[in-house]
Design an enzyme around this catalytic site. Sequence first.
Site, short mmCIF file in Angstrom:
data_model
loop_
_atom_site.label_atom_id
_atom_site.label_comp_id
_atom_site.label_asym_id
_atom_site.label_seq_id
_atom_site.Cartn_x
_atom_site.Cartn_y
_atom_site.Cartn_z
N TYR A 87 7.53 -14.84 -21.66
CA TYR A 87 8.40 -13.75 -21.21
C TYR A 87 9.23 -14.25 -20.04
O TYR A 87 8.72 -14.98 -19.19
CB TYR A 87 7.56 -12.55 -20.80
CG TYR A 87 8.36 -11.34 -20.38
CD1 TYR A 87 8.67 -10.34 -21.28
CD2 TYR A 87 8.81 -11.22 -19.07
CE1 TYR A 87 9.41 -9.22 -20.90
CE2 TYR A 87 9.56 -10.11 -18.68
CZ TYR A 87 9.85 -9.12 -19.60
OH TYR A 87 10.59 -8.02 -19.21
N HIS B 147 -8.64 8.08 -1.67
CA HIS B 147 -7.57 7.64 -0.78
C HIS B 147 -6.29 7.36 -1.59
O HIS B 147 -5.55 8.29 -1.88
CB HIS B 147 -8.06 6.42 0.01
CG HIS B 147 -7.11 5.92 1.05
ND1 HIS B 147 -7.49 5.05 2.05
CD2 HIS B 147 -5.80 6.12 1.24
CE1 HIS B 147 -6.45 4.77 2.81
NE2 HIS B 147 -5.41 5.40 2.34
N ASP C 239 0.60 -5.65 -19.87
CA ASP C 239 1.57 -6.63 -19.35
C ASP C 239 1.31 -6.95 -17.88
O ASP C 239 1.63 -8.05 -17.42
CB ASP C 239 3.00 -6.07 -19.47
CG ASP C 239 3.55 -6.13 -20.89
OD1 ASP C 239 3.02 -6.92 -21.70
OD2 ASP C 239 4.52 -5.39 -21.19
N HIS D 82 0.86 -1.19 0.00
CA HIS D 82 0.00 0.00 0.00
C HIS D 82 0.90 1.24 0.00
O HIS D 82 1.79 1.36 0.83
CB HIS D 82 -0.89 -0.01 1.25
CG HIS D 82 -1.61 1.29 1.48
ND1 HIS D 82 -2.35 1.91 0.51
CD2 HIS D 82 -1.69 2.09 2.58
CE1 HIS D 82 -2.87 3.03 1.00
NE2 HIS D 82 -2.47 3.16 2.24
N HIS E 61 0.97 5.76 -1.19
CA HIS E 61 0.26 6.94 -1.69
C HIS E 61 1.06 7.50 -2.87
O HIS E 61 1.30 8.70 -2.96
CB HIS E 61 0.11 8.00 -0.60
CG HIS E 61 -0.87 7.64 0.48
ND1 HIS E 61 -1.69 8.55 1.09
CD2 HIS E 61 -1.17 6.45 1.06
CE1 HIS E 61 -2.43 7.93 2.02
NE2 HIS E 61 -2.13 6.66 2.02
#
Lengths: 229, 229, 229, 229
Positions: free
Chosen positions: B226, B168, B119, B94, B96
């Site tokens: 890949y 948020h 991708d 998480h 910002h």
Amino acid sequence: MLEDLKAEVCEANRSLVDHGLVTLTWGNVSGICPQRRYVAIKPSGVAYAQLSPHHIVIVDLDGNVVDGDLLPSSDTPTHALLYKHFEGIGGITHTHSRYATAFAQARREIPCLGTTHADHFYGPVPLTRVLQKAEVEKNYEANTGAVIVERFAALDPLEVPAVLVAGHAPFAWGRSVQESIDNAVALEAVAEMALLTLGLDATGPELEEHVLQKHHRRKHGEGAYYGQK
Amino acid sequence: MLEDLKAEVCEANRSLVDHGLVTLTWGNVSGICPQRRYVAIKPSGVAYAQLSPHHIVIVDLDGNVVDGDLLPSSDTPTHALLYKHFEGIGGITHTHSRYATAFAQARREIPCLGTTHADHFYGPVPLTRVLQKAEVEKNYEANTGAVIVERFAALDPLEVPAVLVAGHAPFAWGRSVQESIDNAVALEAVAEMALLTLGLDATGPELEEHVLQKHHRRKHGEGAYYGQK
Amino acid sequence: MLEDLKAEVCEANRSLVDHGLVTLTWGNVSGICPQRRYVAIKPSGVAYAQLSPHHIVIVDLDGNVVDGDLLPSSDTPTHALLYKHFEGIGGITHTHSRYATAFAQARREIPCLGTTHADHFYGPVPLTRVLQKAEVEKNYEANTGAVIVERFAALDPLEVPAVLVAGHAPFAWGRSVQESIDNAVALEAVAEMALLTLGLDATGPELEEHVLQKHHRRKHGEGAYYGQK
Amino acid sequence: MLEDLKAEVCEANRSLVDHGLVTLTWGNVSGICPQRRYVAIKPSGVAYAQLSPHHIVIVDLDGNVVDGDLLPSSDTPTHALLYKHFEGIGGITHTHSRYATAFAQARREIPCLGTTHADHFYGPVPLTRVLQKAEVEKNYEANTGAVIVERFAALDPLEVPAVLVAGHAPFAWGRSVQESIDNAVALEAVAEMALLTLGLDATGPELEEHVLQKHHRRKHGEGAYYGQK
């Protein structure tokens, strides 16, 4: 085999990080040997910081591995096709650099808005068409090379050493591996400045033809007088 | 207890700084043990540069601390709820980060405008609804997890490993702790490129479906080719 | 010959990288000796990291090389002409820094939108006209200097120590080599803030005249009280 | 005299560079002693890299120098006035950071568009009025403080620890010197995210009041549960 070329291509790939051109493993550099038989290219999905010359893969111009323990970049068929068709080029740099990719995603060519652009690219940086469904489903990477070659039907790849693949990202090239890196750096700078310029004037006032010609000739061709001799 | 996981989660949290994803202490990474009983997570409000493995807090899937001297991240109930509902995930990141947060604040999903996006994310990066007053006042952080799970009712969290919480910021995840970091890095890059693209063409030309599918399948699932094997 | 000036000019050129003002070799700094007979300038096309004082070229005010083994910057005639006409200046810094170049490409002056601008530039940063075809084809670099001098007919180069050459890029200068670097740094910062401000308010609310005067006088001229004595 | 405070203020000023908040010498940090009699502040025009604790100047609340060999920052009267009127603050950080300054130049408050903002600023970051001619010509810096205090007539400076001075730049503050730095960092991040958000949605969807309150209370006041105890 081709130890010098492997070392050069390894170093060039690592330099992508210093130039701020790559995120994660989104980019690869290749170089071709002087005889134009073999291409040295980054292995697929390996982090730049962990790359050593012995990781570099050697392929032929059909993209078959001829030396190396790792799988080559998944973009290898694109590189190989460009080497086949663009005779004067010695290196190719593919990145997803932010500003050039934004133009590719917006499906806009980068117009020539200033002398910085003219110094490196003789006219707008061209945009390919989007690949059709059949072209994507089979031989996608080779077909990516094919639409680039198609776009350059009336262009000299050494005068305009970069392209935007629509919806994808840029490829840049040059006479040498290092020149392909320099052109990828120039492309990203030119794209950023063009985007900022368009934010100040949406019409994007194009550079006068006589200034474009002058600046390109200062750096390229017979009468060039930029740099040392 | 779970020393390896603590070390991995510590290192992942510290790497947020190198990736330019965090300001002050605005971000946290967690990982779950293979038995899916315990989660290792960053302690609340501790600077990344001062973080050591012994600071990492171990909680159960209800968010109760079972090991560690410090208080866990205030976002712990969000992480715990996601681990409960998204079975295949091994790590959550998480942040910002600037561009992803801008989309969350503008309450816009990130459209799939190019292959870079395809991708990593199979379609637009989704946006949750805004939490209601009652959901905010009681069990805010668990309810943040709940609106994410609600948004993924018809989505596979491993195909689209990130979300924007309206007003948020983003959460990203992956099969492992490292993959959650990689997806947070990819998310921010994709958000920046989308914002730049929308500046060049406000209609945001979406990537053709056949190219989206091709690029996602190059990297994910059975036919992926890949990277190394 | 002029060893101190060479060392100073070398160091100033190298500092362009730390200030984030240059890409590849797109920029050059020069300085003039106290007697105003000789100018020390960067050699053309040499990478900043490889630059040593003995690489610096000494030219006279007509741009003729009088000391040094390398070719001087291709922009040397522009520098020489500015030293001839702007008597108080001791150093010149030319870059293609991103935001200032964007204004030059958009052919917009940088309006004075705040005290940061007023501290360094007493009014808008001016824009030259575009050079005509004949001016470009013959003596291009000297004519670039000439259109700058033409633009400053009614301006004091020490009050407004920078200019945007239309379609090209900025030149900044100052009483000393270091001051020319500081003004190039200030110019880029001011250009970025102006561009961001115009994004928030396209009318670009100009700084009140009484605040402009106050801020400029705090730093410049007789009553200045910024800095140490 | 006040050696600890000098060292703290010196270190805080130097950290402005690491936080990317300053260009040239455009910024200064001060701190007040616990008895609120003396303020330690950066000397005017000294480069951050050269700053040592013994350079820090001690002034009283009228801005008179009581210790130190150098002239204090020209903004000292602004700092002194803020300490006089804002009783709970222990440190002040003034910068010309790019995004916050863009809002100040556009004469727009920074609206609260997300939880990142709400975590640090309880509502919009306010904007002062422009100083009148007489206020600028006499006691300019003290009057800058006065218009800030005037703007906070109905605001709690500890709930909204920053301000934009119209046409100029931001000031941030906090209970301690370090908190003022943190708030200056948060302010710049919040300003950048707000500007990016407004680029995606010009209406700037404001954060819901119940989310704003929740986020601010998570970090501030009696019921705060962010960080360690």
